[in-house]
Design a protein around this motif. Structure first.
Motif, PDB file in Angstrom:
ATOM      1  N   GLN A  40      -1.979   9.783 -14.962  1.00 52.90           N
ATOM      2  CA  GLN A  40      -3.036   9.341 -15.864  1.00 52.90           C
ATOM      3  C   GLN A  40      -3.199   7.836 -15.865  1.00 52.90           C
ATOM      4  O   GLN A  40      -4.307   7.315 -15.990  1.00 52.90           O
ATOM      5  N   SER A  41      -2.089   7.112 -15.693  1.00 49.94           N
ATOM      6  CA  SER A  41      -2.186   5.649 -15.675  1.00 49.94           C
ATOM      7  C   SER A  41      -2.948   5.164 -14.444  1.00 49.94           C
ATOM      8  O   SER A  41      -3.738   4.217 -14.524  1.00 49.94           O
ATOM      9  N   GLU A  42      -2.727   5.827 -13.291  1.00 46.76           N
ATOM     10  CA  GLU A  42      -3.470   5.455 -12.082  1.00 46.76           C
ATOM     11  C   GLU A  42      -4.952   5.789 -12.225  1.00 46.76           C
ATOM     12  O   GLU A  42      -5.818   4.993 -11.835  1.00 46.76           O
ATOM     13  N   VAL A  43      -5.253   6.967 -12.770  1.00 48.46           N
ATOM     14  CA  VAL A  43      -6.653   7.361 -12.950  1.00 48.46           C
ATOM     15  C   VAL A  43      -7.362   6.403 -13.906  1.00 48.46           C
ATOM     16  O   VAL A  43      -8.505   5.980 -13.665  1.00 48.46           O
ATOM     17  N   SER A  44      -6.682   6.028 -14.971  1.00 53.33           N
ATOM     18  CA  SER A  44      -7.279   5.089 -15.941  1.00 53.33           C
ATOM     19  C   SER A  44      -7.512   3.731 -15.309  1.00 53.33           C
ATOM     20  O   SER A  44      -8.542   3.088 -15.556  1.00 53.33           O
ATOM     21  N   ARG A  45      -6.585   3.280 -14.462  1.00 51.58           N
ATOM     22  CA  ARG A  45      -6.752   1.995 -13.777  1.00 51.58           C
ATOM     23  C   ARG A  45      -7.913   2.054 -12.787  1.00 51.58           C
ATOM     24  O   ARG A  45      -8.704   1.105 -12.691  1.00 51.58           O
ATOM     25  N   TRP A  46      -8.023   3.165 -12.069  1.00 50.56           N
ATOM     26  CA  TRP A  46      -9.139   3.375 -11.134  1.00 50.56           C
ATOM     27  C   TRP A  46     -10.466   3.239 -11.883  1.00 50.56           C
ATOM     28  O   TRP A  46     -11.367   2.512 -11.475  1.00 50.56           O
ATOM     29  N   ARG A  47     -10.563   3.936 -13.010  1.00 53.23           N
ATOM     30  CA  ARG A  47     -11.796   3.900 -13.788  1.00 53.23           C
ATOM     31  C   ARG A  47     -12.074   2.488 -14.316  1.00 53.23           C
ATOM     32  O   ARG A  47     -13.222   2.030 -14.331  1.00 53.23           O
ATOM     33  N   GLU A  48     -11.032   1.800 -14.726  1.00 54.49           N
ATOM     34  CA  GLU A  48     -11.188   0.431 -15.230  1.00 54.49           C
ATOM     35  C   GLU A  48     -11.731  -0.494 -14.153  1.00 54.49           C
ATOM     36  O   GLU A  48     -12.648  -1.287 -14.400  1.00 54.49           O
ATOM     37  N   LEU A  49     -11.196  -0.396 -12.943  1.00 52.68           N
ATOM     38  CA  LEU A  49     -11.668  -1.233 -11.836  1.00 52.68           C
ATOM     39  C   LEU A  49     -13.107  -0.876 -11.466  1.00 52.68           C
ATOM     40  O   LEU A  49     -13.925  -1.763 -11.184  1.00 52.68           O
ATOM     41  N   GLN A  50     -13.422   0.396 -11.474  1.00 50.71           N
ATOM     42  CA  GLN A  50     -14.777   0.834 -11.132  1.00 50.71           C
ATOM     43  C   GLN A  50     -15.794   0.313 -12.135  1.00 50.71           C
ATOM     44  O   GLN A  50     -16.853  -0.204 -11.756  1.00 50.71           O
ATOM     45  N   GLU A  51     -15.488   0.438 -13.409  1.00 57.09           N
ATOM     46  CA  GLU A  51     -16.449   0.042 -14.434  1.00 57.09           C
ATOM     47  C   GLU A  51     -16.589  -1.465 -14.559  1.00 57.09           C
ATOM     48  O   GLU A  51     -17.548  -1.947 -15.171  1.00 57.09           O
ATOM     49  N   ARG A  65     -11.803  -1.740  -6.014  1.00 54.65           N
ATOM     50  CA  ARG A  65     -10.774  -2.772  -6.044  1.00 54.65           C
ATOM     51  C   ARG A  65     -11.135  -3.851  -7.051  1.00 54.65           C
ATOM     52  O   ARG A  65     -12.282  -3.927  -7.510  1.00 54.65           O
ATOM     53  N   ALA A  66     -10.161  -4.662  -7.354  1.00 55.42           N
ATOM     54  CA  ALA A  66     -10.415  -5.804  -8.225  1.00 55.42           C
ATOM     55  C   ALA A  66     -11.393  -6.747  -7.537  1.00 55.42           C
ATOM     56  O   ALA A  66     -11.294  -7.000  -6.331  1.00 55.42           O
ATOM     57  N   LYS A  67     -12.356  -7.265  -8.290  1.00 56.26           N
ATOM     58  CA  LYS A  67     -13.357  -8.160  -7.712  1.00 56.26           C
ATOM     59  C   LYS A  67     -12.699  -9.358  -7.063  1.00 56.26           C
ATOM     60  O   LYS A  67     -11.813  -9.998  -7.636  1.00 56.26           O
ATOM     61  N   GLY A  68     -13.170  -9.668  -5.846  1.00 57.45           N
ATOM     62  CA  GLY A  68     -12.671 -10.844  -5.156  1.00 57.45           C
ATOM     63  C   GLY A  68     -11.341 -10.645  -4.462  1.00 57.45           C
ATOM     64  O   GLY A  68     -10.822 -11.582  -3.836  1.00 57.45           O
ATOM     65  N   LEU A  69     -10.760  -9.446  -4.536  1.00 60.67           N
ATOM     66  CA  LEU A  69      -9.472  -9.206  -3.886  1.00 60.67           C
ATOM     67  C   LEU A  69      -9.641  -9.281  -2.374  1.00 60.67           C
ATOM     68  O   LEU A  69     -10.415  -8.533  -1.791  1.00 60.67           O
ATOM     69  N   PRO A  70      -8.907 -10.193  -1.694  1.00 60.30           N
ATOM     70  CA  PRO A  70      -9.033 -10.280  -0.236  1.00 60.30           C
ATOM     71  C   PRO A  70      -8.362  -9.089   0.439  1.00 60.30           C
ATOM     72  O   PRO A  70      -7.239  -8.723   0.107  1.00 60.30           O
ATOM     73  N   VAL A  75       0.845  -1.197   0.000  1.00 59.54           N
ATOM     74  CA  VAL A  75       0.000   0.000   0.000  1.00 59.54           C
ATOM     75  C   VAL A  75       0.876   1.240   0.000  1.00 59.54           C
ATOM     76  O   VAL A  75       1.811   1.349   0.799  1.00 59.54           O
ATOM     77  N   THR A  76       0.592   2.161  -0.906  1.00 60.57           N
ATOM     78  CA  THR A  76       1.242   3.467  -0.885  1.00 60.57           C
ATOM     79  C   THR A  76       0.181   4.543  -0.738  1.00 60.57           C
ATOM     80  O   THR A  76      -0.968   4.368  -1.173  1.00 60.57           O
ATOM     81  N   LEU A  77       0.540   5.662  -0.119  1.00 64.77           N
ATOM     82  CA  LEU A  77      -0.389   6.769   0.073  1.00 64.77           C
ATOM     83  C   LEU A  77      -0.025   7.925  -0.844  1.00 64.77           C
ATOM     84  O   LEU A  77       1.161   8.213  -1.052  1.00 64.77           O
ATOM     85  N   ASP A 102      -0.554  -5.518  -6.033  1.00 64.91           N
ATOM     86  CA  ASP A 102      -0.239  -6.937  -5.964  1.00 64.91           C
ATOM     87  C   ASP A 102       0.940  -7.132  -6.903  1.00 64.91           C
ATOM     88  O   ASP A 102       0.765  -7.201  -8.121  1.00 64.91           O
ATOM     89  N   GLY A 103       2.139  -7.188  -6.329  1.00 65.67           N
ATOM     90  CA  GLY A 103       3.330  -7.161  -7.158  1.00 65.67           C
ATOM     91  C   GLY A 103       3.420  -5.810  -7.833  1.00 65.67           C
ATOM     92  O   GLY A 103       3.241  -4.758  -7.197  1.00 65.67           O
ATOM     93  N   PRO A 104       3.629  -5.763  -9.140  1.00 64.58           N
ATOM     94  CA  PRO A 104       3.702  -4.468  -9.839  1.00 64.58           C
ATOM     95  C   PRO A 104       2.340  -3.922 -10.246  1.00 64.58           C
ATOM     96  O   PRO A 104       2.245  -2.787 -10.727  1.00 64.58           O
ATOM     97  N   ASP A 105       1.292  -4.706 -10.062  1.00 59.15           N
ATOM     98  CA  ASP A 105      -0.035  -4.335 -10.567  1.00 59.15           C
ATOM     99  C   ASP A 105      -0.871  -3.606  -9.524  1.00 59.15           C
ATOM    100  O   ASP A 105      -0.943  -4.027  -8.353  1.00 59.15           O
TER     101      ASP A 105
END
Length: 360
Positions: free
Chosen positions: A13-24, A89-94, A3-5, A56-59
């Motif tokens: 932009q890559s983080e924002v795009s990933r956020w949107r991808e996980l949300q959708e 978050r990714a579905k099912g992520l513990p 976890v990073t803060l 999770d690793g680099p992802d």
């Protein structure tokens, strides 16, 4: 999991795009209050906003937006304003909630509109309905359901709309305008409503006004502020400001000119808004948690949100419990009892009238 803060403005932009991808990817997260644009905009105005980025690793596998207050008390972004809260978050992520709090430097995270499917949720937390207007079958299908289940309300609203036009002039609906002038008219109505009913005026806080103004100017395929107003003979009668994703419009600030109260302008407006929203690709209008008569009349379903807290063992968590939990439980008792709720509402309105008289 690592976890990073970060401050919201530090997200690339890559983080924002990933956020949107996980949300959708998860229908339970389809609320504009959980969109990256909302957190980023609030973060521009409030220095207490942080985002925990989960790896999770680099992802990147998740984002947890929150506000950090003294004593390590965590709250949702724009706490007290939002109708959907939680992590994306990714579905099912513990997720171990208390470990997450530790990584974020929090002793407690409290919430009142936590969406379903969250790892922060457990059986101790209180659940509440969040009424919706389901437009997935189109506006005509929605009105067919209204005729069946709220026929009297639907017919009387149409009749009052016709009467309003006979007595005051032609009706015009301006959907998704970006003009600030009608926004300020709407906020003025809302301030009057807060004072009239004895509630705290949210728009007495300059940052909330600025937040709404900035969100109105935010516009993309996946997120936008949506202002719409109903006019009669060019005069604004009722309106609403909310936020949307691609398919969900979140109800936020509806209000109307009380000079037209006898025509039920709020109901007239909501029907007009639902029709235009459906025509613009909106599938669900989430009216938000809260027992309001107009919501009961217009709803065709409901979501579920939760209220409670997650805490680590420690002095801060104990202090927070003593200050917040008994009050929350008392409020819940009042809300669940029709007699107590009616008495409290009457007392607030009496206070509102006295405050209006004293303030001139």
């Amino acid at each position: 999991m690592r976890v990073t803060l970060a401050l919201p403005r530090e997200l690339g932009q890559s983080e924002v795009s990933r956020w949107r991808e996980l949300q959708e990817a998860d229908p339970a997260l389809d609320s504009p209050f959980l969109s990256p644009e909302f957190t980023i905009t609030v973060g521009e105005l409030r220095d207490v906003v942080r985002v925990a980025v989960l790896y999770d690793g680099p992802d990147i596998v998740g984002f947890f937006p929150f506000e950090r207050h003294p004593l390590g008390i965590g709250k949702p972004v724009a706490a007290g304003l939002t109708d959907a809260q939680g992590m994306v978050r990714a579905k099912g992520l513990p997720i171990d909630p208390r470990r997450l709090l530790k990584e974020c430097g929090l002793a407690v995270y409290e919430f009142d509109h936590l969406v379903s499917g969250q790892p922060l949720l457990d059986e101790r937390h209180d659940r509440h309905p969040s009424p919706i207007i389901d437009l997935r079958g189109g506006y005509e299908h929605y009105t067919d359901i209204l005729r069946e289940h709220s026929g009297k309300t639907y017919k009387s609203t149409l009749a009052k709309s016709r009467k309003l036009q006979r007595e005051a002039g032609e009706l015009h609906h301006d959907y998704a305008t970006t003009d600030l002038a009608p926004l300020h008219t709407l906020l003025g109505w809302k301030t009057d409503q807060y004072r009239r009913t004895g509630r705290t005026d949210r728009f007495a806080h300059r940052w909330i006004v600025e937040l709404v103004e900035r969100l109105l100017a935010t516009r993309s395929d996946s997120f936008a502020g949506v202002l719409d107003m109903v006019y009669v003979d060019g005069r604004p009668v009722a309106g609403h400001f909310g936020l949307r994703t691609r398919t969900t419009l979140a109800g936020w600030f509806p209000a109307y000119d009380t000079h037209f109260a006898k025509y039920s302008p709020g109901l007239i407006h909501h029907l007009a808004m639902a029709e235009q929203a459906a025509a613009n690709g909106i599938e669900v209008i989430d009216m938000g948690r809260g027992e309001k008569e107009y919501k009961e009349k217009l709803k065709t379903g409901q979501l579920e949100v939760a209220e409670g807290r997650v805490a680590r063992i420690g002095a801060s968590a104990g202090i927070h419990w003593m200050m917040r939990v008994p009050v929350r439980k008392t409020r819940a008792t009042v809300m669940a009892n029709p007699f107590l709720l009616k008495t409290a509402d009457k007392a607030l309105k009496t206070y509102g009238r006295l405050r209006t008289v004293l303030q001139g």
